[in-house]
Design a protein around this motif. Sequence first.
Motif, PDB file in Angstrom:
ATOM      1  N   LEU A   7      54.798  12.009   8.348  1.00 15.91           N
ATOM      2  CA  LEU A   7      55.655  12.881   9.130  1.00 15.91           C
ATOM      3  C   LEU A   7      55.431  14.280   8.588  1.00 15.91           C
ATOM      4  O   LEU A   7      55.693  14.549   7.411  1.00 15.91           O
ATOM      5  CB  LEU A   7      57.134  12.487   9.018  1.00 15.91           C
ATOM      6  CG  LEU A   7      58.085  13.311   9.877  1.00 15.91           C
ATOM      7  CD1 LEU A   7      57.788  13.096  11.370  1.00 15.91           C
ATOM      8  CD2 LEU A   7      59.524  12.976   9.576  1.00 15.91           C
ATOM      9  N   LEU A   8      54.895  15.153   9.431  1.00 18.11           N
ATOM     10  CA  LEU A   8      54.666  16.540   9.052  1.00 18.11           C
ATOM     11  C   LEU A   8      55.804  17.364   9.619  1.00 18.11           C
ATOM     12  O   LEU A   8      56.157  17.222  10.799  1.00 18.11           O
ATOM     13  CB  LEU A   8      53.327  17.027   9.609  1.00 18.11           C
ATOM     14  CG  LEU A   8      52.122  16.307   9.010  1.00 18.11           C
ATOM     15  CD1 LEU A   8      51.719  15.130   9.868  1.00 18.11           C
ATOM     16  CD2 LEU A   8      50.985  17.249   8.807  1.00 18.11           C
ATOM     17  N   VAL A   9      56.395  18.200   8.781  1.00 29.94           N
ATOM     18  CA  VAL A   9      57.555  18.985   9.184  1.00 29.94           C
ATOM     19  C   VAL A   9      57.262  20.455   8.895  1.00 29.94           C
ATOM     20  O   VAL A   9      56.888  20.809   7.767  1.00 29.94           O
ATOM     21  CB  VAL A   9      58.828  18.553   8.413  1.00 29.94           C
ATOM     22  CG1 VAL A   9      60.047  19.295   8.928  1.00 29.94           C
ATOM     23  CG2 VAL A   9      59.029  17.039   8.504  1.00 29.94           C
ATOM     24  N   ASN A  10      57.431  21.307   9.911  1.00 30.59           N
ATOM     25  CA  ASN A  10      57.223  22.738   9.683  1.00 30.59           C
ATOM     26  C   ASN A  10      58.520  23.371   9.170  1.00 30.59           C
ATOM     27  O   ASN A  10      59.577  22.726   9.199  1.00 30.59           O
ATOM     28  CB  ASN A  10      56.669  23.424  10.945  1.00 30.59           C
ATOM     29  CG  ASN A  10      57.656  23.491  12.085  1.00 30.59           C
ATOM     30  OD1 ASN A  10      58.872  23.596  11.905  1.00 30.59           O
ATOM     31  ND2 ASN A  10      57.133  23.438  13.303  1.00 30.59           N
ATOM     32  N   PRO A  11      58.460  24.617   8.687  1.00 33.56           N
ATOM     33  CA  PRO A  11      59.669  25.249   8.117  1.00 33.56           C
ATOM     34  C   PRO A  11      60.848  25.337   9.085  1.00 33.56           C
ATOM     35  O   PRO A  11      61.997  25.375   8.657  1.00 33.56           O
ATOM     36  CB  PRO A  11      59.175  26.647   7.721  1.00 33.56           C
ATOM     37  CG  PRO A  11      57.717  26.472   7.477  1.00 33.56           C
ATOM     38  CD  PRO A  11      57.275  25.441   8.498  1.00 33.56           C
ATOM     39  N   ASP A  12      60.590  25.342  10.401  1.00 32.36           N
ATOM     40  CA  ASP A  12      61.669  25.395  11.394  1.00 32.36           C
ATOM     41  C   ASP A  12      62.251  24.025  11.708  1.00 32.36           C
ATOM     42  O   ASP A  12      63.172  23.907  12.509  1.00 32.36           O
ATOM     43  CB  ASP A  12      61.163  26.042  12.688  1.00 32.36           C
ATOM     44  CG  ASP A  12      60.752  27.496  12.474  1.00 32.36           C
ATOM     45  OD1 ASP A  12      61.364  28.174  11.626  1.00 32.36           O
ATOM     46  OD2 ASP A  12      59.797  27.932  13.142  1.00 32.36           O
ATOM     47  N   GLY A  13      61.686  22.964  11.114  1.00 29.16           N
ATOM     48  CA  GLY A  13      62.184  21.619  11.338  1.00 29.16           C
ATOM     49  C   GLY A  13      61.447  20.852  12.416  1.00 29.16           C
ATOM     50  O   GLY A  13      61.784  19.706  12.702  1.00 29.16           O
ATOM     51  N   GLY A  14      60.433  21.457  13.026  1.00 26.34           N
ATOM     52  CA  GLY A  14      59.624  20.748  14.018  1.00 26.34           C
ATOM     53  C   GLY A  14      58.813  19.663  13.330  1.00 26.34           C
ATOM     54  O   GLY A  14      58.353  19.840  12.202  1.00 26.34           O
ATOM     55  N   THR A  15      58.655  18.523  13.993  1.00 28.14           N
ATOM     56  CA  THR A  15      57.971  17.397  13.365  1.00 28.14           C
ATOM     57  C   THR A  15      56.790  16.913  14.197  1.00 28.14           C
ATOM     58  O   THR A  15      56.739  17.113  15.405  1.00 28.14           O
ATOM     59  CB  THR A  15      58.929  16.205  13.159  1.00 28.14           C
ATOM     60  OG1 THR A  15      59.377  15.743  14.431  1.00 28.14           O
ATOM     61  CG2 THR A  15      60.113  16.580  12.283  1.00 28.14           C
ATOM     62  N   HIS A  16      55.866  16.265  13.490  1.00 30.46           N
ATOM     63  CA  HIS A  16      54.729  15.606  14.120  1.00 30.46           C
ATOM     64  C   HIS A  16      54.428  14.348  13.323  1.00 30.46           C
ATOM     65  O   HIS A  16      54.313  14.408  12.094  1.00 30.46           O
ATOM     66  CB  HIS A  16      53.503  16.523  14.147  1.00 30.46           C
ATOM     67  CG  HIS A  16      52.299  15.862  14.736  1.00 30.46           C
ATOM     68  ND1 HIS A  16      52.127  15.730  16.099  1.00 30.46           N
ATOM     69  CD2 HIS A  16      51.237  15.267  14.154  1.00 30.46           C
ATOM     70  CE1 HIS A  16      50.983  15.093  16.316  1.00 30.46           C
ATOM     71  NE2 HIS A  16      50.428  14.801  15.165  1.00 30.46           N
ATOM     72  N   SER A  17      54.311  13.223  14.003  1.00 32.89           N
ATOM     73  CA  SER A  17      54.019  11.945  13.354  1.00 32.89           C
ATOM     74  C   SER A  17      52.539  11.630  13.476  1.00 32.89           C
ATOM     75  O   SER A  17      51.912  11.964  14.484  1.00 32.89           O
ATOM     76  CB  SER A  17      54.809  10.814  14.002  1.00 32.89           C
ATOM     77  OG  SER A  17      56.181  11.041  13.857  1.00 32.89           O
ATOM     78  N   ALA A  18      52.020  10.943  12.464  1.00 32.21           N
ATOM     79  CA  ALA A  18      50.641  10.476  12.492  1.00 32.21           C
ATOM     80  C   ALA A  18      50.568   9.151  11.750  1.00 32.21           C
ATOM     81  O   ALA A  18      51.392   8.874  10.871  1.00 32.21           O
ATOM     82  CB  ALA A  18      49.711  11.498  11.843  1.00 32.21           C
ATOM     83  N   VAL A  19      49.585   8.344  12.125  1.00 29.61           N
ATOM     84  CA  VAL A  19      49.381   7.051  11.483  1.00 29.61           C
ATOM     85  C   VAL A  19      47.979   7.048  10.881  1.00 29.61           C
ATOM     86  O   VAL A  19      47.035   7.532  11.495  1.00 29.61           O
ATOM     87  CB  VAL A  19      49.549   5.899  12.501  1.00 29.61           C
ATOM     88  CG1 VAL A  19      49.261   4.560  11.860  1.00 29.61           C
ATOM     89  CG2 VAL A  19      50.952   5.918  13.094  1.00 29.61           C
TER      90      VAL A  19
END
Length: 184
Positions: A155-167
């Motif tokens: 789970l990648l999270v940017n400083p603004d709280g936006g997320t992106h999941s990867a497997v």
Amino acid sequence: MRKLISVLVMTALAATACGSEEKEEKPSAASSTTVTASAEPEKSSAAETPALWKFQATSLDGKPFDGSSLTGEPVVLWFWAPWCPTCQGEGPAVAATAKKYGDKVKFVGVAGLDKNKEQMDAFVSRTGTSNFVHLDDRTGELYKHFKVTSQSSYLLVNPDGGTHSAVGPLSESALSELIDQFAL
């Protein structure tokens, strides 16, 4: 027949009234992870901790970890299990990527899906990933909190709280590309 319908209606009303009560689940005494959820909508105040980071955990080295410390930071959460061959293969690439980004991105390993802490410790040693914190999630609470259903997951999270999941599996270059695109 009227009597039967009356009884069914009364039973249905009684069941409905009983089902409206909410129950609060409390973590067991053995749990090392606490996730706090709020029924109120999240406010956009910079001083408040977003729901994503509202958790308390213990690192594999026994230190308390407060999820709110990650607020406003670019973060990579890596969910792994000690028996997972994909996770073991990725370990050196994750360690190298964490070293590459240094203080610019926080890396946090989440060790779960196993009850044996010694196996988790051995995994960190074997994969060379001791250069960042790993959380002890033997209870599975963090996997649930972050809605992770498998390993190796990120789970990648940017400083603004936006997320992106990867497997995974992810190579060092693939993980770096995702960090540059979604966390920074």
